[in-house]
Design an enzyme around this catalytic site. Structure first.
Site, PDB file in Angstrom:
ATOM      1  CE1 TYR A 111     -42.647   4.770  44.602  1.00 22.35           C
ATOM      2  CE2 TYR A 111     -43.812   3.015  43.444  1.00 22.35           C
ATOM      3  CZ  TYR A 111     -42.834   3.949  43.343  1.00 22.35           C
ATOM      4  OH  TYR A 111     -42.468   3.996  41.822  1.00 22.35           O
TER       5      TYR A 111
ATOM      6  N   GLY B  95     -40.259   1.806  34.410  1.00 21.59           N
ATOM      7  CA  GLY B  95     -40.370   2.617  35.761  1.00 21.59           C
ATOM      8  C   GLY B  95     -39.954   1.709  37.014  1.00 21.59           C
ATOM      9  CB  CYS B  96     -41.242   1.516  40.447  1.00 20.90           C
ATOM     10  SG  CYS B  96     -41.113   0.580  41.729  1.00 20.90           S
ATOM     11  CG  PHE B  97     -37.052  -2.820  39.643  1.00 20.54           C
ATOM     12  CD1 PHE B  97     -37.450  -2.467  41.118  1.00 20.54           C
ATOM     13  CD2 PHE B  97     -35.771  -2.922  39.293  1.00 20.54           C
ATOM     14  CE1 PHE B  97     -36.187  -2.396  41.909  1.00 20.54           C
ATOM     15  CE2 PHE B  97     -34.621  -3.031  40.253  1.00 20.54           C
ATOM     16  CZ  PHE B  97     -34.899  -2.310  41.529  1.00 20.54           C
TER      17      PHE B  97
END
Length: 203
Positions: free
Chosen positions: A187, A41-43
């Site tokens: 986030y 997912g989000c790096f």
């Protein structure tokens, strides 16, 4: 104090031992390093969570698994380049085992989701373990099977894939969590990452 120094110099001369300052220290040769590549997912989150592992030297955000050379973030998030957001972990194999990195990786992702991770949807946010050798593949397949047994919900869908070219991400993505701590935390919380991980793996 001066007498003490004089006595030490005299003793060194009498014993024939070299003075400490006379022999410069030899530079230590760098040890061997190894790399592992994971998509989760989000790096930003993967980079942040892998950096704290003892033995890890460097974690780089980037893209892999696609068919476009030198992809940009826009290319990847368009879901047309075939790339995954991923991280390349450089580590000291004398201090850290690849198997431990795999164990760490599973706890950072939801391997039951085949359409993204948490609030990030789309093929570029899918999970995968990318391997560059037969030994890595064997370790990854074994670790995957063990992780599947530990799941509290869902079914394991994360694949083990052969590594293609790893393209480093743009500079503004690197060390994002360190450089933008408040935005990153907002986030991560808003995306529900940690809450979902507790559901998947247990408290």
């Amino acid at each position: 104090m001066r007498r003490l120094l004089t006595l030490i110099v005299a003793l060194v001369a009498l014993t024939g031992l070299p003075a400490l300052a006379a022999t410069p220290a030899k530079p230590q040769s760098p040890g061997k390093t190894a790399t592992a590549v994971f998509a989760g997912g989000c790096f930003w989150c993967m980079e942040h969570d892998m950096q704290g592992v003892p033995g890890v030297i460097k974690v780089e955000s980037g893209y892999t698994g696609g068919h476009v050379n030198k992809p940009t973030y826009r290319d990847v998030t368009s879901e047309k380049s075939g790339h995954y957001e991923a991280v390349r972990v450089t580590y000291d194999p004398a201090k850290l085992d690849y198997g431990f990195l795999l164990h760490r990786y599973w706890k950072l992702v939801d391997p039951t989701d085949d359409d993204g991770q948490f609030c990030d949807r789309g093929s570029s946010y899918r999970t995968a373990v990318f391997v560059s050798s037969a030994s890595q593949r064997g370790a990854a397949e074994k670790s995957r099977a063990e992780a599947a047994k530990r799941l509290k919900i869902g079914k394991m869908v994360t694949p083990v894939l052969d590594l293609k070219t790893f393209w480093p991400a743009e500079d503004y993505h690197r060390d994002y969590a360190k450089r933008n701590a408040l935005r990153y935390q907002a986030y991560r919380t808003g995306c529900g990452r940690d809450l979902r991980l507790k559901q998947v793996w247990g408290g």
